[in-house]
Design an enzyme around this catalytic site. Structure first.
Site, PDB file in Angstrom:
ATOM      1  N   GLY A 182     -32.541 -20.457  12.199  1.00 36.79           N
ATOM      2  CA  GLY A 182     -32.036 -19.095  12.086  1.00 36.79           C
ATOM      3  C   GLY A 182     -31.164 -18.963  10.848  1.00 36.79           C
ATOM      4  CG  HIS A 453     -35.774  -1.021 -17.457  1.00 34.87           C
ATOM      5  ND1 HIS A 453     -36.682  -1.886 -16.884  1.00 34.87           N
ATOM      6  CD2 HIS A 453     -35.835  -1.230 -18.801  1.00 34.87           C
ATOM      7  CE1 HIS A 453     -37.280  -2.581 -17.842  1.00 34.87           C
ATOM      8  NE2 HIS A 453     -36.787  -2.209 -19.016  1.00 34.87           N
TER       9      HIS A 453
END
Length: 475
Positions: A182, A453
């Site tokens: 987990g 960007h």
């Protein structure tokens, strides 16, 4: 007998958030804590582990600089005492901050063990610090959880450790066997590998992070194996025996004969169990379920079958998630409920709670997996975008992906049901996805927003552009 409006038992994230919000709403609050406010998350879990994982990221960066970027850097050594001193300073400063917030808010913090003596009464011991208290409005149970252990394998804090004491075990082991794939097990496997240990990660289910989307598990496993971590899924521990220099374990893999594995340290990360010992629940008419949880009778108020007694945090069964940030939300809900706010606060939407694993690579998700959506009978459309399809993903060079699960609606795409991320820094990218899922957005809603960007977040934007029929770089 002392009187107050609200008695909170337990000072972890769920307890102290309840206390702070209730005090801000003008209520008198007593917070009983037998250890340190902040709980497991602050002192043994979230905060110290993420501090250590940041140090691990710095160590990994030295290797990347040398091997990928031509920066002739070398790692001389890890000064364990200096590293742990920085970690402990971060924890201490956060602890002082929580204490300061509680004091400033006027919360009466009582150091002692609390036990119910009735539906609205609590005894806090030692008596000199606590005594008998009556809550005019209600009692909040927030006593948290402890690591589960395995029969016949008692933790000793050195060779066999749990997630509570793994960070504080002496020195850096040369090899580690981690039981449990987990989030906790994966994080500790990642940390020790970064610090130079040979790591074997054993998970009984057929994949790591079995509660997450299957594609998340696949990309994560690939990333961990690339780093040299041996991953054994569908494997079970048959026997383990500590000896002078470590632990010898017998593990039965999914296929083939049992294997004998030796490691200097064995980390047991097989889940956590709710802590209710000493609460004297029967005196208030409360019981636990067969797993030890206290189930609410009303999830919209997190109120038990005994009116006026509420539960937050790790004491709650699923769909509660046992995550600190979910506990914050639960604490706010209960405080506002006890304050009588109208209209009643919106219940916690567990599908919209982000889930993060701070390994390398990281994973982050919010909402339904593809399998969960299909199990609910939903007709879904799925789009997966590799992080290496955008320039910043190439810069990082660690792979990863963005996966979007949305409902199919006529000729187009309907509500976004889930967003799943794997790769560098995705823990810092999932907040956008929480808003998308939580506000029932559709891909066309997201597609109109411009992502900067070059960033990793462009992959998120591009995935939604494609689902909206406006894709540029993905066909």
């Amino acid at each position: 007998m002392h009187e107050t409006d609200i008695i909170v038992i337990g000072g972890g994230t769920g307890g102290y958030s309840t206390a702070l919000r209730a005090a801000a709403l003008g209520l008198d609050v007593v917070l009983a804590e037998r250890d340190l406010v902040g709980g497991t998350c602050l002192h043994r879990g979230c905060i110290p582990s993420k501090a250590m994982l940041h140090a691990a990221e710095l160590v990994d960066g030295i290797s990347e600089a040398r091997e990928r970027w031509g920066v002739k850097a070398t790692l001389e050594a890890v000064d364990w005492s200096a590293l742990t001193a920085t970690r402990d300073d971060i924890v201490a400063r956060n602890h002082r901050g929580v204490e300061g917030h509680l004091s400033h808010a006027g919360v009466h913090v009582v150091r002692g063990s609390a036990a119910l003596t009735g539906p609205r009464t609590v005894r806090i011991t030692p008596v000199g610090a606590g005594g008998e208290w009556t809550a005019r409005r209600g009692i909040v149970l927030a006593t948290g959880s402890r690591p589960r252990t395995l029969p016949g394998l008692a933790p000793d804090g050195q060779r066999v450790v749990t997630s509570d004491d793994a960070l504080f075990a002496p020195g850096l082991p040369g090899s580690v066997l981690v039981l449990g794939g987990g989030a906790i097990g994966v994080e500790y496997a990642s940390l020790h590998r970064s610090m130079g240990a040979d790591v074997t990660l054993v998970e009984a289910a057929d994949r790591l992070l079995p509660l997450e989307d299957a594609d998340v598990s696949r990309h994560l496993t690939r990333g961990l194996k690339k780093r040299g971590i041996e991953v054994l899924t569908g494997a079970r521990l048959e026997h383990a025996e500590p000896y002078a220099d470590g632990v010898r374990a017998t593990v039965r893999p999914a296929r083939g004969e049992p294997r004998t594995l030796d490691a200097q340290r064995l980390l047991v990360a097989v889940g956590r169990a709710p802590v209710t010992d000493g609460l004297n629940l029967g005196a208030a008419g409360l019981t636990t379920d067969d797993r030890g949880f206290i189930a609410p009778a009303d999830w919209s108020r997190l109120e038990t079958a005994v009116p006026g007694i509420h539960v937050v945090g790790d004491l709650l069964p699923p769909p509660s998630l046992g995550l600190a940030h979910a506990s914050f939300a639960e604490g706010l809900l209960v405080a506002e409920t006890l304050a009588g706010l109208s209209p009643r606060p919106r219940p916690v939407d567990y599908d919209s709670v982000p889930r993060v694993t701070y390994s390398s690579p990281q994973t982050a998700a919010v909402g339904l997996s593809e399998a969960q959506a299909r199990e609910r009978g939903l007709d879904v459309v799925v789009n997966t975008m590799p992080l290496t399809a955008v320039a910043k993903g190439m810069v990082h060079g660690q792979g990863g992906m963005v996966k979007v699960v949305a409902e199919r609606a006529g000729a187009g795409t309907g509500q976004v049901l889930g967003v799943h991320l794997v790769g560098p820094h995705v823990s810092e990218m999932v907040a956008e996805s929480q808003l998308i899922v939580g506000w029932d957005a559709e891909p066309s809603d997201v597609a109109q927003h411009i992502h900067p960007h070059p960033t990793l977040s462009e992959a998120v934007g591009e995935a939604f552009l494609t689902l909206a029929g406006r894709g540029l770089h993905q066909v």
